[in-house]
Design an enzyme around this catalytic site. Structure first.
Site, PDB file in Angstrom:
ATOM      1  N   ASN A 156       0.859  -1.186   0.000  1.00 28.98           N
ATOM      2  CA  ASN A 156       0.000   0.000   0.000  1.00 28.98           C
ATOM      3  C   ASN A 156       0.893   1.233   0.000  1.00 28.98           C
ATOM      4  O   ASN A 156       1.503   1.567   1.025  1.00 28.98           O
ATOM      5  CB  ASN A 156      -0.907  -0.027   1.237  1.00 28.98           C
ATOM      6  CG  ASN A 156      -1.765   1.224   1.357  1.00 28.98           C
ATOM      7  OD1 ASN A 156      -1.895   2.007   0.420  1.00 28.98           O
ATOM      8  ND2 ASN A 156      -2.343   1.419   2.530  1.00 28.98           N
TER       9      ASN A 156
ATOM     10  N   LYS B  64      -0.010   4.275  -0.220  1.00 35.25           N
ATOM     11  CA  LYS B  64      -0.663   5.431   0.412  1.00 35.25           C
ATOM     12  C   LYS B  64      -0.481   6.664  -0.482  1.00 35.25           C
ATOM     13  O   LYS B  64      -0.543   6.537  -1.704  1.00 35.25           O
ATOM     14  CB  LYS B  64      -0.147   5.625   1.834  1.00 35.25           C
ATOM     15  CG  LYS B  64      -0.281   4.337   2.668  1.00 35.25           C
ATOM     16  CD  LYS B  64       0.052   4.518   4.112  1.00 35.25           C
ATOM     17  CE  LYS B  64      -0.103   3.187   4.849  1.00 35.25           C
ATOM     18  NZ  LYS B  64       0.120   3.332   6.304  1.00 35.25           N
TER      19      LYS B  64
ATOM     20  N   HIS C 222      -9.276   0.956   5.345  1.00 33.46           N
ATOM     21  CA  HIS C 222      -7.993   1.132   6.023  1.00 33.46           C
ATOM     22  C   HIS C 222      -8.189   2.078   7.202  1.00 33.46           C
ATOM     23  O   HIS C 222      -8.992   3.006   7.153  1.00 33.46           O
ATOM     24  CB  HIS C 222      -6.958   1.689   5.048  1.00 33.46           C
ATOM     25  CG  HIS C 222      -5.559   1.643   5.576  1.00 33.46           C
ATOM     26  ND1 HIS C 222      -5.065   2.583   6.468  1.00 33.46           N
ATOM     27  CD2 HIS C 222      -4.537   0.770   5.364  1.00 33.46           C
ATOM     28  CE1 HIS C 222      -3.816   2.291   6.758  1.00 33.46           C
ATOM     29  NE2 HIS C 222      -3.470   1.199   6.104  1.00 33.46           N
TER      30      HIS C 222
ATOM     31  N   GLU D 256      -6.587   4.493   8.247  1.00 27.77           N
ATOM     32  CA  GLU D 256      -6.389   5.906   7.934  1.00 27.77           C
ATOM     33  C   GLU D 256      -7.621   6.502   7.274  1.00 27.77           C
ATOM     34  O   GLU D 256      -7.914   7.689   7.453  1.00 27.77           O
ATOM     35  CB  GLU D 256      -5.144   6.068   7.054  1.00 27.77           C
ATOM     36  CG  GLU D 256      -3.869   5.777   7.832  1.00 27.77           C
ATOM     37  CD  GLU D 256      -2.673   5.421   6.987  1.00 27.77           C
ATOM     38  OE1 GLU D 256      -1.618   5.103   7.564  1.00 27.77           O
ATOM     39  OE2 GLU D 256      -2.792   5.438   5.734  1.00 27.77           O
TER      40      GLU D 256
ATOM     41  N   GLU E 185      -4.801  -5.094  10.687  1.00 29.40           N
ATOM     42  CA  GLU E 185      -3.771  -4.100  10.923  1.00 29.40           C
ATOM     43  C   GLU E 185      -4.016  -3.421  12.264  1.00 29.40           C
ATOM     44  O   GLU E 185      -4.854  -2.525  12.360  1.00 29.40           O
ATOM     45  CB  GLU E 185      -3.778  -3.039   9.817  1.00 29.40           C
ATOM     46  CG  GLU E 185      -3.355  -3.544   8.454  1.00 29.40           C
ATOM     47  CD  GLU E 185      -3.003  -2.392   7.534  1.00 29.40           C
ATOM     48  OE1 GLU E 185      -1.866  -2.378   7.026  1.00 29.40           O
ATOM     49  OE2 GLU E 185      -3.834  -1.507   7.341  1.00 29.40           O
TER      50      GLU E 185
ATOM     51  N   GLY F 195       3.169   1.996  10.917  1.00 30.41           N
ATOM     52  CA  GLY F 195       4.169   3.038  10.765  1.00 30.41           C
ATOM     53  C   GLY F 195       4.920   3.395  12.027  1.00 30.41           C
ATOM     54  O   GLY F 195       5.718   4.335  12.036  1.00 30.41           O
TER      55      GLY F 195
ATOM     56  N   SER G  56       3.774  -2.282  10.289  1.00 30.96           N
ATOM     57  CA  SER G  56       5.239  -2.288  10.450  1.00 30.96           C
ATOM     58  C   SER G  56       5.862  -3.607  10.012  1.00 30.96           C
ATOM     59  O   SER G  56       6.811  -4.107  10.639  1.00 30.96           O
ATOM     60  CB  SER G  56       5.628  -1.968  11.902  1.00 30.96           C
ATOM     61  OG  SER G  56       5.279  -0.638  12.228  1.00 30.96           O
TER      62      SER G  56
END
Length: 258
Positions: free
Chosen positions: A15, A17, A103, A105, A173, A179, A218
């Site tokens: 991904n 992003k 996702h 985010e 996730e 991250g 990660s």
């Protein structure tokens, strides 16, 4: 458990992003060439989800190869007065074969609900795309011991009807690991993936055994082999480490010789 892994062909998805321009094509071609050369025998599907702006141009470069392209989001409707949005049909037309929906985010930054995620997953199916449905708990939810209940609730509310191993992939996730460099232990991942597997069987019956469950958060070259060997982990959804072909391919190599 080993037999189950063989039945579900692993998927390593990147991904990107909000990263990547037309000049990033060199990373795509490096991945493409490795999959037809030194990594030709890797027993896994491989996909990159770049920004929608470059899907069409990248698709031309990977046509007929082992590298597939996905997208990072879609609108639930096939067309209409939705300025700035992109439909699943448009993504399919541009050359995508899958789309990430839900996702964390998107859920956090855009306030997407699981009901909206379910509608987007259904749109992906309508367009002939694989829906990669993301679920995961926050650090606060984890600290409260609510990981399994949160993940189960999100999963059940985010899936449309008639899911199967061909049209749906789940990506677990943990939000707190994305991250940050933090990852749950292998035993923690195994427990969550086992619970997701059971929920999928409850939702989809026997078909629930064929739906791939990816781990994301990660994932890097130095931890990929450990994470991807966990029971019911059928691949990875990779973020930052997918931006460089060398890093991403090092993760794909976890399936070398499998």
């Amino acid at each position: 458990m080993a037999g189950q892994k063989q039945e579900r062909r692993p998927l390593v998805a990147g991904n990107w992003k909000m990263n990547g321009l037309k000049g990033s094509l060199s990373e795509i071609t490096a991945i493409r060439d490795a999959l037809s050369g030194p990594l030709a025998a890797v027993a896994a599907d491989v996909l990159i989800a770049p920004p929608a702006t470059v899907i069409a141009s990248f698709a031309a470069a990977v046509a007929g190869t082992r590298l597939a392209l996905g997208a990072q989001d879609c609108h639930a409707k096939p067309l209409g007065a939705h300025t700035g949005d992109i439909s699943a049909e448009m993504l399919k037309d541009a050359g995508a074969s899958a789309v990430i929906v839900g996702h964390s985010e998107r859920r956090a930054d855009h306030g997407e609900t699981s009901a909206e995620v379910r509608a987007k997953a259904a749109a992906a199916h309508r367009a002939g795309l694989v829906a990669i449905v993301c679920i995961g708990e926050t650090q606060g939810e984890r600290a409260a011991g609510a990981t399994l209940s949160v993940v189960s609730r999100q999963l059940k509310a985010s899936l449309p009807k008639e899911i199967n191993g061909a049209n749906t992939v789940i990506a677990y996730e943990p939000v707190w690991a994305i991250g940050t460099g933090l990852i749950p232990t292998a035993s923690d991942v195994e427990a969550v993936h086992a619970a997701i597997r059971q929920d999928l069987k409850d939702i989809a019956g026997a078909e629930g055994s064929s739906i791939r469950i990816l781990y994301g958060g990660s994932v890097k070259p130095d931890n990929a082999a450990t994470l991807l060997s966990v029971a019911n982990v059928d691949g990875a959804l990779v973020g930052g480490a997918s931006l460089k072909a060398s890093d991403f391919l090092a993760i794909v190599r976890a399936y070398e010789g499998k």
